[in-house]
Design a protein around this motif. Structure first.
Motif, PDB file in Angstrom:
ATOM      1  N   SER A 167      28.386  40.743  49.775  1.00 33.77           N
ATOM      2  CA  SER A 167      28.307  40.357  48.367  1.00 33.77           C
ATOM      3  C   SER A 167      27.067  40.039  47.904  1.00 33.77           C
ATOM      4  O   SER A 167      26.839  40.579  46.445  1.00 33.77           O
ATOM      5  CB  SER A 167      29.105  38.865  48.386  1.00 33.77           C
ATOM      6  N   ILE A 233      30.634  30.273  48.233  1.00 31.40           N
ATOM      7  CA  ILE A 233      31.827  30.580  47.672  1.00 31.40           C
ATOM      8  C   ILE A 233      31.235  31.420  46.121  1.00 31.40           C
ATOM      9  O   ILE A 233      32.031  32.445  45.718  1.00 31.40           O
ATOM     10  CB  ILE A 233      32.586  29.586  47.047  1.00 31.40           C
ATOM     11  N   THR A 237      32.339  35.286  45.093  1.00 31.91           N
ATOM     12  CA  THR A 237      33.041  35.396  43.889  1.00 31.91           C
ATOM     13  C   THR A 237      32.334  36.306  43.168  1.00 31.91           C
ATOM     14  O   THR A 237      33.101  37.258  42.637  1.00 31.91           O
ATOM     15  CB  THR A 237      33.453  34.083  43.392  1.00 31.91           C
ATOM     16  N   VAL A 241      33.419  39.913  41.361  1.00 27.83           N
ATOM     17  CA  VAL A 241      33.452  40.275  39.822  1.00 27.83           C
ATOM     18  C   VAL A 241      32.820  41.517  39.912  1.00 27.83           C
ATOM     19  O   VAL A 241      33.180  42.235  38.624  1.00 27.83           O
ATOM     20  CB  VAL A 241      33.009  38.978  39.237  1.00 27.83           C
ATOM     21  N   ILE A 249      40.240  41.796  43.006  1.00 29.31           N
ATOM     22  CA  ILE A 249      40.065  40.473  42.418  1.00 29.31           C
ATOM     23  C   ILE A 249      41.248  39.532  42.615  1.00 29.31           C
ATOM     24  O   ILE A 249      41.584  38.522  43.279  1.00 29.31           O
ATOM     25  CB  ILE A 249      39.516  40.211  41.056  1.00 29.31           C
ATOM     26  N   LEU A 253      43.068  36.454  44.901  1.00 29.94           N
ATOM     27  CA  LEU A 253      43.547  35.139  44.352  1.00 29.94           C
ATOM     28  C   LEU A 253      44.837  34.833  44.756  1.00 29.94           C
ATOM     29  O   LEU A 253      45.133  33.944  45.054  1.00 29.94           O
ATOM     30  CB  LEU A 253      43.199  35.412  42.863  1.00 29.94           C
TER      31      LEU A 253
END
Length: 470
Positions: A167, A233, A237, A241, A249, A253
């Protein structure tokens, strides 16, 4: 179940960061990276098998770090068939593993049956048929930990570290250096260590999501085992994005929505989701569409004016633009499938380059670039539709029944829901053509989850003999 606070020690990052950076160098075609990758793999094998298992999965599955068509003379995931062959015969004697190997074998035989129905050469079909078979990857973790104890919480902890680092790589590439450097092969073109072009904070670069597929594995432990601080988190996230890919994404979710919280909380999540979507829509307008939210909403609202399904179907040009022009890929291939009466069992596993049979060559009038209009009716960027093209409606049903059946075979095992959560997540990813149930990207992750569930239940798989049996 009481959640545990995630514990991260600086020393735990050494092997993961070293390996992922060596993979970045591999993607940038740095010659020494070949040696570096395998040196670190060897150290992981001797020091920490959890690192080795995750690193091997990254190497076999590529996940945007290197170009699988250029970096090695063959696709590394093909080496896994040696592992599958060996593991098959080693574990066939274990009656509990055999309960899985039997339906897997039947599923693979069905795939070959479909291939035999096609008039394409079997050797050409094998190029793509083999991709469907990587659920057998569940044998790899069994072999790695065959004579060792397996602590699934240690594995979850390691997995968290790798996803966190990836990430960060996505965030740095997208928002800081504005180029594809740390996960270099999430784009096309000539990009090597000698031609790097860093544009500090030059823009919000879109990075395609292969590296972030690992979030599908992490959802289960984050929902049920870990209390995760807000900063971690936020990092993951933001990494998602930076892909600007709504099927990925949204896949994360929707999976969270399906598996976490009471119905009251789910309603709250929906309200929050709609508010965030509305805010994103407004913000996207101010950023000239950089977030692609207005593009997404526009694709769905364009159908609001139709009074019936027939009206929508009559407007093929609009349908062709749906799903970022994925409709343009799908429409003529489905038309060919139905006109040739192959809807039930599909075309077989056609190859986009090697198939030369004229009956499978189409002229796609819906492409904006008509220079690419002549193509084989082989590939689309929706894995569910791809399965229908390859194996027909019968194959689509059998595929999904097969993966659901695996869950029912292991449902009494501890952590079995990890397999189910991963299955749902990668299937939703597949709507955008990412991961899914017919590509190594998705099946290696699903196989890894399945294998680790089995390892976590070693006592059930290999019960110790009772005093009467000893």
């Amino acid at each position: 179940m009481q959640k545990e606070q995630i514990e991260l020690c600086p020393g735990d990052f050494v092997l993961p960061v070293s390996f992922l950076l060596s993979m970045s160098l591999l993607g940038l075609e740095f010659p020494f990276a070949y040696i570096l990758v395998f040196i670190i793999l060897y150290f992981s094998w001797t020091i920490n098998k959890y690192d080795f298992l995750l690193q091997s999965t990254l190497l076999f599955g590529v996940y945007g770090f290197y170009d699988e068509n250029l970096t090695f003379p063959f696709k590394l995931h093909d080496l896994l068939f040696i592992v599958y062959f060996a593991g098959f015969f080693i574990y066939w004697k274990d009656k509990n593993i055999r309960r899985l190997l039997i339906p897997v074998s039947i599923y693979i035989l069905f795939l070959f049956f479909v291939a035999m129905l096609s008039d394409e050469f079997l050797m050409i079909q094998a190029r793509r048929l083999r991709l469907y078979m990587h659920i057998l990857y569940f044998l790899f973790p069994l072999l790695v930990f065959r004579k060792l104890d397996f602590d699934i919480k240690l594995f979850f902890n390691k997995l968290f570290i790798y996803v966190l680092i990836i990430s960060c790589f996505y965030i740095i590439d997208s928002l800081v250096v504005s180029n594809h450097i740390l996960v270099p092969r999430t784009t096309w073109g000539d990009l090597t260590y000698s031609t790097l072009d860093i544009d500090l904070f030059g823009g919000f670069l879109r990075k395609y999501p292969p590296g972030m597929y690992f979030i599908a594995l992490l959802l289960f432990p984050m929902l049920y085992f870990f209390r995760t601080s807000a900063k971690y988190i936020l990092i993951m996230t933001l990494g998602l994005v930076c892909t600007k890919t709504f099927s990925v994404i949204g896949g994360a979710l929707i999976t969270i929505f399906c598996f976490y919280g009471t119905w009251k909380k789910k309603i709250i999540y929906l309200i929050i989701g709609f508010v965030m979507l509305a805010a994103g829509y407004v913000l996207d307008g101010q950023m000239n569409g950089a977030l692609r939210v207005q593009h997404l909403v526009g694709q769905f609202t364009s159908f609001a004016s139709y009074r019936s399904v027939e009206d929508a179907m009559s407007d093929m040009d609009n349908l062709a633009e749906f799903g970022s022009d994925r409709g343009a890929q799908i429409i003529p291939k489905i038309e060919l499938l139905t006109s040739t009466q192959k809807l039930m069992f599909g075309f077989g596993f056609l190859h986009d380059d090697l198939t030369t049979n004229d009956k499978y060559i189409i002229h796609n009038e819906f492409y904006s670039d008509q220079s690419a209009a002549e193509e084989v009716a082989a590939l689309v960027e929706v894995t569910q539709v791809q399965t229908i093209l390859d194996t027909g409606l019968v194959g689509f049903v059998i595929q999904h029944l097969f993966y659901i059946a695996i869950y029912f075979l292991i449902r009494k095992y501890k952590y079995s829901n990890w397999y189910l959560v991963t299955l749902v997540c990668i299937s939703i990813f597949g709507i955008g053509g990412f991961a899914g149930l017919n590509l190594p990207h998705g099946l290696l992750l699903l196989g890894l989850a399945l294998g680790c569930v089995l390892l976590a239940n070693k006592d059930m798989l290999n019960p110790k003999p009772s005093v009467y049996e000893s």
